[in-house]
Scaffold this active site. Structure first.
Site, PDB file in Angstrom:
ATOM      1  N   ARG A  58      36.052  30.150  42.439  1.00  0.00           N
ATOM      2  CA  ARG A  58      35.202  30.239  40.992  1.00  0.00           C
ATOM      3  C   ARG A  58      33.972  29.854  42.024  1.00  0.00           C
ATOM      4  O   ARG A  58      33.371  28.769  41.898  1.00  0.00           O
ATOM      5  CB  ARG A  58      35.698  29.041  40.322  1.00  0.00           C
ATOM      6  CG  ARG A  58      36.958  29.433  39.399  1.00  0.00           C
ATOM      7  CD  ARG A  58      37.424  28.151  38.828  1.00  0.00           C
ATOM      8  NE  ARG A  58      36.809  28.207  37.320  1.00  0.00           N
ATOM      9  CZ  ARG A  58      37.301  27.222  36.447  1.00  0.00           C
ATOM     10  NH1 ARG A  58      38.449  26.554  36.820  1.00  0.00           N
ATOM     11  NH2 ARG A  58      36.727  27.160  35.413  1.00  0.00           N
ATOM     12  N   CYS A 117      39.887  26.899  43.251  1.00  0.00           N
ATOM     13  CA  CYS A 117      40.815  26.212  42.830  1.00  0.00           C
ATOM     14  C   CYS A 117      42.067  26.793  42.080  1.00  0.00           C
ATOM     15  O   CYS A 117      42.190  28.052  42.426  1.00  0.00           O
ATOM     16  CB  CYS A 117      40.129  25.195  41.514  1.00  0.00           C
ATOM     17  SG  CYS A 117      40.017  26.402  40.103  1.00  0.00           S
ATOM     18  N   LYS A 146      36.474  19.498  24.964  1.00  0.00           N
ATOM     19  CA  LYS A 146      36.297  19.217  26.228  1.00  0.00           C
ATOM     20  C   LYS A 146      35.215  19.810  26.730  1.00  0.00           C
ATOM     21  O   LYS A 146      34.365  19.353  27.323  1.00  0.00           O
ATOM     22  CB  LYS A 146      37.521  19.446  26.990  1.00  0.00           C
ATOM     23  CG  LYS A 146      37.466  19.356  28.413  1.00  0.00           C
ATOM     24  CD  LYS A 146      38.689  19.535  29.264  1.00  0.00           C
ATOM     25  CE  LYS A 146      38.913  20.938  29.675  1.00  0.00           C
ATOM     26  NZ  LYS A 146      38.245  21.387  30.847  1.00  0.00           N
ATOM     27  N   ASN A 147      35.313  21.361  26.270  1.00  0.00           N
ATOM     28  CA  ASN A 147      34.283  22.287  27.188  1.00  0.00           C
ATOM     29  C   ASN A 147      32.913  21.994  26.450  1.00  0.00           C
ATOM     30  O   ASN A 147      31.856  22.735  27.090  1.00  0.00           O
ATOM     31  CB  ASN A 147      34.884  23.605  27.326  1.00  0.00           C
ATOM     32  CG  ASN A 147      35.753  23.895  28.334  1.00  0.00           C
ATOM     33  OD1 ASN A 147      36.262  22.884  28.975  1.00  0.00           O
ATOM     34  ND2 ASN A 147      36.473  25.137  28.301  1.00  0.00           N
ATOM     35  N   VAL A 162      39.200  37.562  33.230  1.00  0.00           N
ATOM     36  CA  VAL A 162      38.087  36.659  33.728  1.00  0.00           C
ATOM     37  C   VAL A 162      38.277  35.938  34.951  1.00  0.00           C
ATOM     38  O   VAL A 162      37.271  35.792  35.585  1.00  0.00           O
ATOM     39  CB  VAL A 162      37.941  35.489  32.631  1.00  0.00           C
ATOM     40  CG1 VAL A 162      36.902  34.620  32.667  1.00  0.00           C
ATOM     41  CG2 VAL A 162      37.637  36.095  31.104  1.00  0.00           C
ATOM     42  N   ARG A 201      43.771  16.032  31.799  1.00  0.00           N
ATOM     43  CA  ARG A 201      42.680  16.575  31.845  1.00  0.00           C
ATOM     44  C   ARG A 201      41.843  17.084  30.589  1.00  0.00           C
ATOM     45  O   ARG A 201      40.668  16.829  30.343  1.00  0.00           O
ATOM     46  CB  ARG A 201      42.355  17.575  32.895  1.00  0.00           C
ATOM     47  CG  ARG A 201      42.549  17.323  34.500  1.00  0.00           C
ATOM     48  CD  ARG A 201      42.514  18.286  35.312  1.00  0.00           C
ATOM     49  NE  ARG A 201      41.128  18.717  35.073  1.00  0.00           N
ATOM     50  CZ  ARG A 201      40.422  19.589  36.120  1.00  0.00           C
ATOM     51  NH1 ARG A 201      41.251  20.285  37.182  1.00  0.00           N
ATOM     52  NH2 ARG A 201      39.323  19.712  36.017  1.00  0.00           N
ATOM     53  N   ASP A 254      41.512  30.915  28.365  1.00  0.00           N
ATOM     54  CA  ASP A 254      42.015  29.324  28.231  1.00  0.00           C
ATOM     55  C   ASP A 254      43.232  29.385  27.235  1.00  0.00           C
ATOM     56  O   ASP A 254      43.964  28.283  27.068  1.00  0.00           O
ATOM     57  CB  ASP A 254      41.055  28.214  27.744  1.00  0.00           C
ATOM     58  CG  ASP A 254      40.200  27.880  28.981  1.00  0.00           C
ATOM     59  OD1 ASP A 254      40.314  28.383  29.874  1.00  0.00           O
ATOM     60  OD2 ASP A 254      39.069  27.242  28.682  1.00  0.00           O
TER      61      ASP A 254
HETATM   62  C1  UD1 Z   1      34.204  27.565  31.582  1.00  0.00           C
HETATM   63  C2  UD1 Z   1      35.346  26.761  31.108  1.00  0.00           C
HETATM   64  C3  UD1 Z   1      36.886  27.150  31.243  1.00  0.00           C
HETATM   65  C4  UD1 Z   1      37.053  28.609  31.079  1.00  0.00           C
HETATM   66  C5  UD1 Z   1      35.802  29.462  31.220  1.00  0.00           C
HETATM   67  C6  UD1 Z   1      35.684  30.947  31.032  1.00  0.00           C
HETATM   68  C7  UD1 Z   1      34.215  24.387  31.096  1.00  0.00           C
HETATM   69  C8  UD1 Z   1      34.030  23.169  31.578  1.00  0.00           C
HETATM   70  N1  UD1 Z   1      35.271  25.341  31.562  1.00  0.00           N
HETATM   71  O1  UD1 Z   1      34.470  27.635  33.115  1.00  0.00           O
HETATM   72  O2  UD1 Z   1      37.662  26.428  30.784  1.00  0.00           O
HETATM   73  O3  UD1 Z   1      38.114  29.116  31.359  1.00  0.00           O
HETATM   74  O4  UD1 Z   1      34.521  28.860  31.131  1.00  0.00           O
HETATM   75  O5  UD1 Z   1      35.761  30.941  29.539  1.00  0.00           O
HETATM   76  O6  UD1 Z   1      33.592  24.903  30.115  1.00  0.00           O
HETATM   77  N2  UD1 Z   1      31.850  33.461  38.093  1.00  0.00           N
HETATM   78  C9  UD1 Z   1      31.167  34.020  39.447  1.00  0.00           C
HETATM   79  N3  UD1 Z   1      30.090  33.550  39.800  1.00  0.00           N
HETATM   80  C10 UD1 Z   1      29.316  32.569  39.106  1.00  0.00           C
HETATM   81  C11 UD1 Z   1      30.031  32.008  38.057  1.00  0.00           C
HETATM   82  C12 UD1 Z   1      31.364  32.305  37.830  1.00  0.00           C
HETATM   83  O7  UD1 Z   1      31.626  34.907  39.797  1.00  0.00           O
HETATM   84  O8  UD1 Z   1      28.346  32.018  39.758  1.00  0.00           O
HETATM   85  C13 UD1 Z   1      32.952  33.985  37.658  1.00  0.00           C
HETATM   86  C14 UD1 Z   1      34.109  33.237  37.990  1.00  0.00           C
HETATM   87  O9  UD1 Z   1      34.597  33.014  39.017  1.00  0.00           O
HETATM   88  C15 UD1 Z   1      35.151  33.674  36.833  1.00  0.00           C
HETATM   89  C16 UD1 Z   1      34.206  34.025  35.769  1.00  0.00           C
HETATM   90  O10 UD1 Z   1      32.992  34.170  36.323  1.00  0.00           O
HETATM   91  O11 UD1 Z   1      35.847  34.419  37.369  1.00  0.00           O
HETATM   92  C17 UD1 Z   1      34.273  32.947  34.496  1.00  0.00           C
HETATM   93  O12 UD1 Z   1      33.611  31.637  35.149  1.00  0.00           O
HETATM   94  P1  UD1 Z   1      32.667  30.953  34.060  1.00  0.00           P
HETATM   95  O13 UD1 Z   1      32.432  31.550  32.955  1.00  0.00           O
HETATM   96  O14 UD1 Z   1      31.332  30.449  34.791  1.00  0.00           O
HETATM   97  O15 UD1 Z   1      33.720  29.887  33.834  1.00  0.00           O
HETATM   98  P2  UD1 Z   1      33.493  28.156  33.913  1.00  0.00           P
HETATM   99  O16 UD1 Z   1      32.063  27.901  33.379  1.00  0.00           O
HETATM  100  O17 UD1 Z   1      33.591  27.625  35.471  1.00  0.00           O
END
Ligand code: UD1
Length: 416
Positions: free
Chosen positions: A123, A118, A24-25, A328, A398, A306
């Protein structure tokens, strides 16, 4: 219509083989990256998931033509008619924000709803935004939307304060069509990033170093079409391994890349479940005696966030105290309360949870607060005494393809 539920009668050992679907990811950013190309893209091993359906709709809303036959998805983004991803879509799925980079690079403009909080904590997307700005985009907030514009993206050196998966993907996609070279430092190293880079390079992109902390992208003027097979879903695979461990079962999980599951395999072995690796499959033998272990979630190659919920369930059955630390996401312990309803002994303390085991779980009516929490509850139900009813099943849809059928074939008493 009555609300959809999954009903599980616990107490059956899982046995046999379960095949894993495409990731999925990995597939979500790949579908989005097809927006970068003026050619035809064929994506292979696309799982049939609600989130994939949302990304499909987002691209159609932008004017791309998509057609799906079984596990194949053809995307033709040769002409686009809009650069807006609506609030409705981004609310349904945060990963819709991943169209920002490709739209900005291809159209010079993007208007994407700002993802709200969420269930698993706030996030934010400031790392994405800072990166786009460094590449020469001007960004402003407008009525809940992020509006980004550029007269042409330029390569830049970008240091990510945190190795965000989504930011790495969005910036990598944008840099592909920028003028000059981009260097992403402290980039995320997840296998899904490597898969995305392989897809983009298949279209003629020039990305090096994906899978390490430093990714270099030389911009190109245009991308062509390509064919790409998506990697298997390491989280789905890990979830089945944990389900087998939980039920004292013996299971072969097929279509995996064992390397992607290293941290999960290491923990399962520490728990007391030996795992044999073959080229494309993993075989787990559990004998019901489980030892408590501590877990700390980290960016890849650390233990995946995850898989945290599923391991919390497993630890309710292990002997001793387990400390689970979530670094995380904030607030990703919503499943703890539901597991307690089933008889688990779990105490929360900030970013840590202490699970005291073993507990004899009992079937109960519970609700999935998010995708992985939902899977954690199903795993608990598989080993619990009596019948469980898992509600909010749309969360599970999902990200798990044919979950009920797959578990049933491995011996579970489960139905929808
Ligand atoms: C992706 C995955 C999700 C997984 C996560 C961490 C997809 C579609 N989803 O989510 O399943 O749990 O990686 O492995 O691939 N953050 C910030 N600022 C930003 C962006 C992120 O502070 O601009 C923080 C987020 O709040 C969170 C952490 O970084 O606490 C990790 O987020 P991120 O790695 O971006 O996860 P996603 O890409 O949303």
């Amino acid at each position: 219509m009555p609300e959809d539920k999954i009903i599980v009668e616990g107490g059956r050992r899982l046995a046999g083989r379960i095949p894993v679907s495409g990731s999925k990811n990995a597939v979500l950013p790949i579908i989005s990256a097809a927006l970068l190309s003026s050619g035809q893209c064929r994506i292979i091993d696309v799982p049939d998931l609600a989130d994939v359906g949302v990304m499909h709709q987002v691209l159609e809303g932008l004017g791309a033509k998509l057609s799906r036959q079984g596990k194949l998805l053809d995307v033709d983004a040769s002409s686009l008619s809009s650069c807006e991803a609506s609030d409705e879509m981004v609310r349904k799925m945060r990963a819709s924000f991943l169209v920002m980079g490709p739209l900005l690079a291809r159209m010079g403009q993007a208007r994407v709803s700002l993802p709200g909080g969420c269930a698993i904590g706030t996030r934010p997307v400031e790392l994405h935004i800072k990166g786009f700005e460094a590449m020469g985009a001007s960004i402003r907030n407008e009525h809940g939307y992020v509006l980004a514009e550029t007269s042409g993206l330029k390569g830049a050196r970008i240091y990510l304060d945190f190795p965000s998966v989504g930011a790495t993907e969005n910036l990598m996609m944008a840099a592909t069509l920028a003028k000059g070279s981009t260097v992403l430092e402290n980039a995320a190293e997840e296998p899904e990033i490597v898969d995305l880079a392989n897809f983009i390079n298949g279209m003629g992109g020039r990305i090096r170093g994906a899978g390490t902390k430093i990714i270099k992208i030389d911009g190109v003027a245009e991308l062509s079409g390509c064919e790409h097979q998506v990697i298997p879903d390491r989280i789905e695979a890990g979830s089945f391994l944990v389900a087998a461990a939980m039920t004292g079962g013996e299971l072969t999980v097929d279509n995996v890349i064992p390397d992607h599951l290293k941290p999960v395999i290491a923990k399962l072995e520490e728990v007391g479940c030996p795992i044999d690796e073959e080229e494309n499959s993993l075989h787990i033998r559990a004998n019901g005696r489980l030892q408590a272990v501590d877990i700390k979630t980290l960016p890849y190659p650390g233990f995946p966030t995850d898989m945290q919920a599923q391991f919390m369930t497993l630890m309710t059955r292990a002997r001793g105290a387990s400390v689970i630390t979530e670094t995380v996401f904030e607030n990703r312990f919503m499943h703890a309360e539901e597991l307690r309803r089933m008889g688990a002994d779990i105490r929360l303390n900030g970013r840590s949870a202490v699970v005291e085991g073993p507990s004899n779980l009992q079937g109960a009516a519970v609700k999935a607060s998010d995708l992985r929490a939902g899977m954690a509850l199903i795993i608990a139900a598989l080993a619990a005494e009596g019948v469980s009813e898992i509600g909010n099943v749309n969360m599970i849809d999902r990200g798990y393809e044919n979950l009920v059928e797959k578990l049933k074939r491995a011996g579970a008493d489960i139905r929808r």
